[in-house]
Design an enzyme around this catalytic site. Structure first.
Site, PDB file in Angstrom:
ATOM      1  N   GLY A   1     -39.364 -19.655 100.537  1.00 47.77           N
ATOM      2  CA  GLY A   1     -40.313 -19.413  99.454  1.00 47.77           C
ATOM      3  C   GLY A   1     -41.730 -19.365  99.987  1.00 47.77           C
ATOM      4  N   GLY A   2     -42.470 -20.449  99.789  1.00 44.48           N
ATOM      5  CA  GLY A   2     -43.887 -20.514 100.132  1.00 44.48           C
ATOM      6  C   GLY A   2     -44.248 -19.993 101.515  1.00 44.48           C
TER       7      GLY A   2
ATOM      8  CD  GLU B   1     -38.809 -21.399  91.596  1.00 39.55           C
ATOM      9  OE1 GLU B   1     -39.129 -20.195  91.702  1.00 39.55           O
ATOM     10  OE2 GLU B   1     -39.022 -22.234  92.507  1.00 39.55           O
TER      11      GLU B   1
ATOM     12  CG  ASN C   1     -37.922 -16.063  95.973  1.00 42.57           C
ATOM     13  OD1 ASN C   1     -38.599 -15.218  95.380  1.00 42.57           O
ATOM     14  ND2 ASN C   1     -37.293 -17.051  95.342  1.00 42.57           N
ATOM     15  CD1 TRP C   2     -42.571 -12.992  99.823  1.00 42.86           C
ATOM     16  CD2 TRP C   2     -44.269 -11.661  99.187  1.00 42.86           C
ATOM     17  NE1 TRP C   2     -43.115 -12.434 100.951  1.00 42.86           N
ATOM     18  CE2 TRP C   2     -44.160 -11.613 100.588  1.00 42.86           C
ATOM     19  CE3 TRP C   2     -45.258 -10.894  98.563  1.00 42.86           C
ATOM     20  CZ2 TRP C   2     -45.010 -10.839 101.384  1.00 42.86           C
ATOM     21  CZ3 TRP C   2     -46.103 -10.122  99.339  1.00 42.86           C
ATOM     22  CH2 TRP C   2     -45.978 -10.100 100.742  1.00 42.86           C
ATOM     23  CE  LYS C   3     -39.686 -19.810  95.217  1.00 45.76           C
ATOM     24  NZ  LYS C   3     -39.543 -21.265  95.105  1.00 45.76           N
TER      25      LYS C   3
ATOM     26  CD  GLU D   1     -33.342 -21.327  97.337  1.00 46.08           C
ATOM     27  OE1 GLU D   1     -34.005 -20.884  98.289  1.00 46.08           O
ATOM     28  OE2 GLU D   1     -33.695 -21.195  96.140  1.00 46.08           O
TER      29      GLU D   1
ATOM     30  CG  HIS E   1     -34.610 -19.091  92.594  1.00 47.21           C
ATOM     31  ND1 HIS E   1     -35.347 -20.136  92.087  1.00 47.21           N
ATOM     32  CD2 HIS E   1     -34.834 -19.083  93.930  1.00 47.21           C
ATOM     33  CE1 HIS E   1     -36.000 -20.725  93.085  1.00 47.21           C
ATOM     34  NE2 HIS E   1     -35.709 -20.102  94.212  1.00 47.21           N
TER      35      HIS E   1
ATOM     36  N   GLY F   1     -40.124 -26.327  97.234  1.00 43.44           N
ATOM     37  CA  GLY F   1     -41.562 -26.482  97.043  1.00 43.44           C
ATOM     38  C   GLY F   1     -42.056 -27.914  97.120  1.00 43.44           C
TER      39      GLY F   1
ATOM     40  CB  SER G   1     -39.216 -27.743 101.872  1.00 43.11           C
ATOM     41  OG  SER G   1     -39.719 -28.036 100.579  1.00 43.11           O
TER      42      SER G   1
HETATM   43  P1  13P Z   1     -39.902 -23.079  99.167  1.00 50.51           P
HETATM   44  O1  13P Z   1     -39.560 -22.528 100.529  1.00 50.51           O
HETATM   45  O2  13P Z   1     -41.294 -22.785  98.737  1.00 50.51           O
HETATM   46  O3  13P Z   1     -39.518 -24.530  99.063  1.00 50.51           O
HETATM   47  O4  13P Z   1     -38.985 -22.292  98.112  1.00 50.51           O
HETATM   48  C1  13P Z   1     -37.632 -22.141  98.376  1.00 50.51           C
HETATM   49  C2  13P Z   1     -37.068 -21.170  97.409  1.00 50.51           C
HETATM   50  O5  13P Z   1     -36.989 -21.428  96.232  1.00 50.51           O
HETATM   51  C3  13P Z   1     -36.654 -19.855  97.916  1.00 50.51           C
HETATM   52  O6  13P Z   1     -35.937 -19.152  96.958  1.00 50.51           O
END
Ligand code: 13P
Length: 247
Positions: free
Chosen positions: A230-231, A96, A10-12, A164, A94, A170, A209
């Site tokens: 994510g990251g 977010e 997920n590149w957000k 999640e 998600h 994050g 994470s």
């Molecule tokens: P991180 O891997 O950056 O913690 O993010 C997880 C996430 O929200 C994937 O959708």
């Protein structure tokens, strides 16, 4: 039998045209993994990435969609538009979006229906806050999110659940393997009860994470069918190092 794992990135709100090089590296490394590989860039890159990944095992997905197929919804994107751009999947609900955009379970359910209407795989996210975990309410919260966010019927091949924990996103914090096993077991039982004959085969991803350093510990937990990263998905090297769990 365990379903084929899914490694999803997920590149957000990250990625410009210049990020195509990272995708190329992921495309080059994906055939070595015994897992399905999905990259979900921002809307602006979907068509370009889908074209680049066309003859590869990498699927491209969106990070959200509107519930309606078209109409007066400024700034929104329909599931049909994602499919038209070459996406095969979409992340829905998600945390977010649930937090920043006040998305409700009912909206996530409507979006899940929209994803299926457009022929996409729906990746529905659930997860508790730190306060809810500390209050011993994780299963209550996740159960309520599942009940509210999923339609009455589901096909295993079209639905993925991503667990999640909000406090793990994050932050570098992660639940213990035992805690992950417990929640994934709960989700599995919930799905098997709600969707007999299908719920047993729905993939349940862990997200929050996930990094190369902890991938083996987190992704080999019984009941974990893949990761939503994510990251660490922004760098092909790290993303593929996480996927190396499935070599
Ligand atoms: P991180 O891997 O950056 O913690 O993010 C997880 C996430 O929200 C994937 O959708």
């Amino acid at each position: 039998m365990q379903p084929r794992p899914l490694l999803a990135g997920n590149w957000k709100m990250n990625g410009l045209a210049a990020s195509a090089g990272e995708l190329q590296k992921i495309i080059a490394g994906a055939p070595d993994l015994k897992a399905d590989v999905l990259v979900c860039p921002p809307f602006t890159l979907i068509a370009r990435f889908a074209e680049a990944a066309r003859h590869s095992p990498v699927m491209i997905g969106g990070q959200d969609c509107h519930a309606e197929p078209f109409g007066a919804h400024t700034g929104d994107i329909a599931a049909e538009m994602l499919a038209d751009a070459g996406a095969g999947a979409v992340i829905l609900g998600h945390s977010e979006r649930r937090v920043d955009h006040h998305e409700t379970d009912a909206e996530v359910r409507a979006k899940t229906r929209a994803a299926w209407r457009a022929g996409l795989i729906a990746i529905v996210c659930v997860g508790e806050s730190r306060k809810e975990r500390d209050g011993g309410r994780t299963q209550e919260v996740v159960g309520r999110q599942l009940a509210g966010s999923l339609p009455e019927r589901a096909e295993a091949g079209r639905l993925v659940i991503a667990y999640e924990p909000i406090w793990a996103i994050g932050t570098g914090l992660t639940p213990t393997p035992a805690d992950i096993a417990e929640v994934h077991g709960f989700i599995r039982r919930w799905l098997a009860t709600r969707f007999p004959g299908q719920g047993e085969a729905v993939r349940i991803l862990y997200g929050g994470s996930v990094k190369p350093a902890n991938a083996k510990e987190l992704l080999t937990v019984p009941g974990v069918d893949g990761a939503l990263v994510g990251g660490a998905s922004l760098k092909a090297e790290d993303f593929l190092a996480i996927g190396a769990v499935y070599r």
